[in-house]
Design an enzyme around this catalytic site. Structure first.
Site, PDB file in Angstrom:
ATOM      1  N   GLN A  68      -0.390  29.891  -8.883  1.00 45.74           N
ATOM      2  CA  GLN A  68      -1.115  29.203  -9.956  1.00 45.74           C
ATOM      3  C   GLN A  68      -2.550  29.707  -9.994  1.00 45.74           C
ATOM      4  OE1 GLN A  68      -0.590  25.009  -9.171  1.00 45.74           O
ATOM      5  NE2 GLN A  68       1.641  25.170  -9.330  1.00 45.74           N
ATOM      6  N   GLU A 130       0.359  21.071   2.109  1.00 41.20           N
ATOM      7  CA  GLU A 130       1.691  20.497   2.304  1.00 41.20           C
ATOM      8  C   GLU A 130       1.767  19.865   3.696  1.00 41.20           C
ATOM      9  OE1 GLU A 130       4.031  20.572  -0.214  1.00 41.20           O
ATOM     10  OE2 GLU A 130       2.308  21.345  -1.284  1.00 41.20           O
ATOM     11  N   TYR A 161      -6.582  14.932  -0.926  1.00 45.26           N
ATOM     12  CA  TYR A 161      -6.035  14.882  -2.284  1.00 45.26           C
ATOM     13  C   TYR A 161      -6.871  14.007  -3.221  1.00 45.26           C
ATOM     14  CZ  TYR A 161      -1.516  17.072  -1.138  1.00 45.26           C
ATOM     15  OH  TYR A 161      -0.528  17.941  -0.789  1.00 45.26           O
ATOM     16  N   ARG A 195      12.409   6.931   2.416  1.00 44.17           N
ATOM     17  CA  ARG A 195      11.894   6.256   1.220  1.00 44.17           C
ATOM     18  C   ARG A 195      13.002   5.861   0.252  1.00 44.17           C
ATOM     19  NH1 ARG A 195       8.418  11.005  -1.908  1.00 44.17           N
ATOM     20  NH2 ARG A 195      10.080  12.516  -2.044  1.00 44.17           N
ATOM     21  N   ASN A 238       6.656  11.771   1.248  1.00 44.20           N
ATOM     22  CA  ASN A 238       7.964  12.305   1.651  1.00 44.20           C
ATOM     23  C   ASN A 238       8.130  12.349   3.162  1.00 44.20           C
ATOM     24  OD1 ASN A 238       6.682  14.699   2.534  1.00 44.20           O
ATOM     25  ND2 ASN A 238       6.916  15.654   0.533  1.00 44.20           N
ATOM     26  N   GLU A 247      -1.413  12.807  -3.860  1.00 44.93           N
ATOM     27  CA  GLU A 247      -1.690  12.358  -5.224  1.00 44.93           C
ATOM     28  C   GLU A 247      -0.836  11.142  -5.596  1.00 44.93           C
ATOM     29  OE1 GLU A 247       0.251  14.975  -4.603  1.00 44.93           O
ATOM     30  OE2 GLU A 247       2.068  14.347  -5.671  1.00 44.93           O
TER      31      GLU A 247
END
Ligand SMILES: *[C@@H]1O[C@H](CO)[C@@H](O)[C@H](O)[C@H]1NC(C)=O
Ligand SMILES: *[C@@H]1O[C@H](CO)[C@@H](O)[C@H](O)[C@H]1NC(C)=O
Ligand SMILES: *[C@@H]1O[C@H](CO)[C@@H](O)[C@H](O)[C@H]1NC(C)=O
Length: 351
Positions: A68, A130, A161, A195, A238, A247
């Site tokens: 990106q 990450e 973040y 989760r 996660n 975020e």
């Protein structure tokens, strides 16, 4: 008179001349080297339309994270990036003052890391946002890096973040109009994950609207608007790792003006970054049913619910950060970095 130790005059002259020639060659080479760097730098400066300054820190972006791209050399003033030049030109590899290496792109084979002779004055900066569970082959990074940049607060360059900013004076915060109860945006649906298991229990007792792949559609443009109508948001990470707060909390929950229900590191870890009374932690309850009962109670008691927003008169949250925000931090950090520093093992630290 002993003559044995004496050097003949002609030899002295030859020696002197040789030394001078060597010196001239040496100086010439040094000059060339600096000139070479100078030339490339002024070329890049020109391309970036920046003024040439005396001491410029050249910061090489080794790869763009996840491919990106983002604009270089357009850092906001508050990140103080004066006297730094960001470039993605690998021709500058050897002469760059720092090389920022984003983990993902170099994690497949170790040959993706810079090869060839290494400038010992250069800093290699390991950059990763990450979690350890999603960061492969950390052992490739052994004994190579000088500085780290990650969401971990003990990184050399702390790159969270999101963050809170204190208001200069107390400000009124208007809670967005609420018409719904609990929302969750999830794309990575792994049925065995903690989760998902927890969600399945929770939804037996309270209505939850799930957005994302294979669920209710939600475009990025509508996300904040849509989520702001909910009283609660499931900010479930996660995986649970120290300081790994993404975020999901900062953007999805706080920016949209909902009350986050968090799952991730411990409550104490969250409280290092946000006020204790700004969120609900799943571990505040012994099970999902108890949590659901508490949420239903808050839904009936406006004052108790509103209490989760009192911190907003003192702080504003910032939660959607672009890649250049993180890279821009490197400049200041570099100016403050010790002249020598190594991070022998990323693998032992990043767990
Ligand atoms: C905030 O709201 C209170 C009560 O409605 C009002 O008295 C006060 O002037 C407001 N403050 C600001 C900064 O708007
Ligand atoms: C990380 O992944 C491993 C296996 O891949 C798993 O056993 C562990 O629970 C995960 N850690 C967290 C904190 O999710
Ligand atoms: C960076 O780390 C490498 C490898 O440990 C080392 O050779 C080099 O001198 C270090 N550079 C700085 C500026 O600390």
């Amino acid at each position: 008179m002993a003559t044995g130790g004496q050097i003949p005059t002609w030899m002295k002259v030859v020696l002197l001349i040789s030394i001078q020639i060597c010196l001239v060659i040496f100086l010439f080479m040094v000059d060339q080297g600096e000139d070479g760097r100078g030339k490339i730098i002024s070329k890049v400066l020109k391309e970036a339309r920046l003024d040439s300054t005396e001491s410029t820190n050249v910061i090489l972006i080794w790869t763009y994270p996840f491919d990106q791209r983002f604009p270089l050399n357009q850092c906001p003033p508050h990140l103080d990036s004066s006297r730094c030049l960001f470039t993605d030109d690998r021709e500058l590899y050897f002469s760059a003052d720092a090389v920022v290496i984003h983990h993902r792109e170099v994690s497949f084979t170790s040959t993706q890391l810079p090869q060839g002779p290494r400038n010992i004055k250069q800093y290699w900066i390991w950059f990763n946002l990450e979690s350890p569970n999603h960061s492969q082959n950390l052992h490739f990074m052994e004994k190579k890096f000088n500085l780290t940049m990650s969401y971990r607060a003990d990184s050399d360059i702390f790159a969270p973040y999101g963050y809170l900013q204190k208001h200069n004076s107390l400000e009124n915060f208007t809670i967005p109009k609420k018409s719904k109860l609990v929302a969750w945006v999830v794309s990575n649906w792994i049925p065995s994950s903690r989760r998902i298991q927890f969600y399945k229990e929770l939804k037996k007792h309270i209505t939850i609207d799930v957005y994302g792949r294979q669920h209710l559609p939600l475009s990025a443009d509508d996300q904040i608007d849509t989520l702001s109508k909910y009283k609660f948001y499931l900010a479930f990470e996660n995986s649970a790792h120290e300081d790994y707060i993404t975020e999901k909390l900062w953007h999805n929950a706080l920016t949209s003006g909902t009350v986050p229900i968090v799952m991730g590191p411990s409550r104490g870890n969250y409280e290092r970054f946000i006020p204790a009374e700004s969120f609900i932690h799943v571990e505040d309850f012994s099970n999902a049913q108890e949590l659901a009962a508490y949420l239903l109670k808050l839904d009936q008691e406006d004052l108790s619910y509103q209490h989760y927003f009192t911190w907003r008169s003192r702080y504003k949250s910032s939660g959607q950060l672009d890649w250049d925000h993180f890279y821009c931090k490197v400049c200041k950090a570099l100016k403050e970095a010790p002249p020598y520093r190594t991070r022998p093992s990323i693998e032992k630290w990043f767990i």
